[in-house]
Design a protein around this motif. Structure first.
Motif, PDB file in Angstrom:
ATOM      1  N   CYS A   6      35.165  39.621  53.665  1.00  0.00           N
ATOM      2  CA  CYS A   6      35.521  38.848  52.488  1.00  0.00           C
ATOM      3  C   CYS A   6      35.445  37.353  52.777  1.00  0.00           C
ATOM      4  O   CYS A   6      35.867  36.899  53.848  1.00  0.00           O
ATOM      5  N   PHE A   7      34.958  36.613  51.813  1.00  0.00           N
ATOM      6  CA  PHE A   7      34.946  35.154  51.900  1.00  0.00           C
ATOM      7  C   PHE A   7      36.367  34.603  51.982  1.00  0.00           C
ATOM      8  O   PHE A   7      36.585  33.492  52.436  1.00  0.00           O
ATOM      9  N   CYS A   8      37.336  35.403  51.557  1.00  0.00           N
ATOM     10  CA  CYS A   8      38.731  34.961  51.551  1.00  0.00           C
ATOM     11  C   CYS A   8      39.352  34.964  52.944  1.00  0.00           C
ATOM     12  O   CYS A   8      40.448  34.444  53.122  1.00  0.00           O
ATOM     13  N   PHE A   9      38.657  35.525  53.941  1.00  0.00           N
ATOM     14  CA  PHE A   9      39.205  35.552  55.290  1.00  0.00           C
ATOM     15  C   PHE A   9      39.095  34.191  55.982  1.00  0.00           C
ATOM     16  O   PHE A   9      39.753  33.961  56.987  1.00  0.00           O
ATOM     17  N   GLU A  37      26.372  21.996  45.979  1.00  0.00           N
ATOM     18  CA  GLU A  37      25.962  23.235  46.636  1.00  0.00           C
ATOM     19  C   GLU A  37      26.535  24.454  45.922  1.00  0.00           C
ATOM     20  O   GLU A  37      27.672  24.453  45.464  1.00  0.00           O
ATOM     21  N   GLU A  38      25.700  25.496  45.859  1.00  0.00           N
ATOM     22  CA  GLU A  38      26.121  26.783  45.316  1.00  0.00           C
ATOM     23  C   GLU A  38      26.138  27.798  46.451  1.00  0.00           C
ATOM     24  O   GLU A  38      25.305  27.734  47.356  1.00  0.00           O
ATOM     25  N   MET A  39      27.073  28.722  46.389  1.00  0.00           N
ATOM     26  CA  MET A  39      27.173  29.737  47.427  1.00  0.00           C
ATOM     27  C   MET A  39      27.461  31.088  46.786  1.00  0.00           C
ATOM     28  O   MET A  39      28.276  31.197  45.876  1.00  0.00           O
ATOM     29  N   ARG A  40      26.756  32.094  47.281  1.00  0.00           N
ATOM     30  CA  ARG A  40      26.988  33.479  46.867  1.00  0.00           C
ATOM     31  C   ARG A  40      27.867  34.109  47.939  1.00  0.00           C
ATOM     32  O   ARG A  40      27.484  34.141  49.116  1.00  0.00           O
ATOM     33  N   MET A  41      29.033  34.600  47.544  1.00  0.00           N
ATOM     34  CA  MET A  41      30.019  35.065  48.514  1.00  0.00           C
ATOM     35  C   MET A  41      30.319  36.548  48.306  1.00  0.00           C
ATOM     36  O   MET A  41      30.785  36.946  47.234  1.00  0.00           O
ATOM     37  N   PRO A  42      30.092  37.363  49.348  1.00  0.00           N
ATOM     38  CA  PRO A  42      30.324  38.802  49.216  1.00  0.00           C
ATOM     39  C   PRO A  42      31.744  39.218  49.570  1.00  0.00           C
ATOM     40  O   PRO A  42      32.439  38.559  50.341  1.00  0.00           O
ATOM     41  N   GLU A  46      29.855  37.832  39.909  1.00  0.00           N
ATOM     42  CA  GLU A  46      28.538  38.165  39.335  1.00  0.00           C
ATOM     43  C   GLU A  46      28.673  39.298  38.324  1.00  0.00           C
ATOM     44  O   GLU A  46      28.008  39.296  37.304  1.00  0.00           O
ATOM     45  N   GLU A  47      29.488  40.275  38.628  1.00  0.00           N
ATOM     46  CA  GLU A  47      29.771  41.374  37.707  1.00  0.00           C
ATOM     47  C   GLU A  47      31.269  41.378  37.463  1.00  0.00           C
ATOM     48  O   GLU A  47      32.046  41.203  38.392  1.00  0.00           O
ATOM     49  N   HIS A  48      31.667  41.612  36.247  1.00  0.00           N
ATOM     50  CA  HIS A  48      33.096  41.623  35.934  1.00  0.00           C
ATOM     51  C   HIS A  48      33.734  42.985  36.176  1.00  0.00           C
ATOM     52  O   HIS A  48      34.948  43.063  36.410  1.00  0.00           O
TER      53      HIS A  48
END
Length: 184
Positions: free
Chosen positions: A130-133, A142-147, A82-84
């Protein structure tokens, strides 16, 4: 007195044991290397932390964190931060979001790999959440917002090889997860 046949048998047994040990070491090398990288931060591997590991107070120095997103060409997703760039206080808990969208007409599961650059910052960049876990599955369209919840450990300021770092890049690459029974 040992015979030639006994010597050859012993040599063959030792050779077989060495071969078995080498195969075992080859299979163990990837998990052992991953563990080594996670413990030391080697090759830009970030640290995993609990909220209890968060420093008691930010130190006041600000550092820029750049966010990078990539997808493997076999994964039909769009994926971007969302932010670079965010400016964060060293020692403070912060959060960034990535957005992913499944561009295909079927459910797709992906998993993210990650690293930070410069590599010497890896041991000081800690992720609490993290979504990476875990693997992520998106339904068609589907769209997903991942923190990702993180902090930069204040010990970075005490490391002569890392104390002058002004920007850390957190990079993720999503790959498809092979489905059980799929050909590939």
């Amino acid at each position: 007195m040992t015979t030639l046949a006994q010597k050859n048998g012993r040599t063959a047994a030792i050779g077989a044991l060495i071969a078995i040990a080498m195969v075992g070491l080859a299979f163990a090398s990837v998990p052992l290397y991953r563990l080594f990288c996670q413990v030391t931060g080697f090759a830009g591997t970030t640290q995993r932390a609990d909220a209890a590991d968060l420093p008691t107070a930010p130190v006041g120095k600000i550092i820029s964190v750049r966010f990078d997103a990539n997808t493997n060409s076999a994964l039909p997703w769009s994926f971007e931060p969302e932010e670079h760039v965010q400016r964060v206080a060293i020692g403070a808990r912060d959060m960034a979001f990535y957005n992913a969208k499944n561009l295909s007409d079927k459910p797709v599961t992906g998993t993210a790999t990650f690293n930070v650059t410069p590599a010497q910052a890896g041991q000081y960049f800690s992720k609490i959440q993290c979504f990476c876990f875990t693997e992520q599955t998106l339904k068609p369209g589907e769209e997903m917002r991942m923190p990702v919840v993180f902090f930069v450990d204040p010990r970075i300021l005490d490391d002569p090889d890392a104390s002058d770092i002004s920007e850390i890049t957190l990079s993720y690459t999503f790959y498809p997860v092979d489905e059980p029974g799929s050909q590939g």
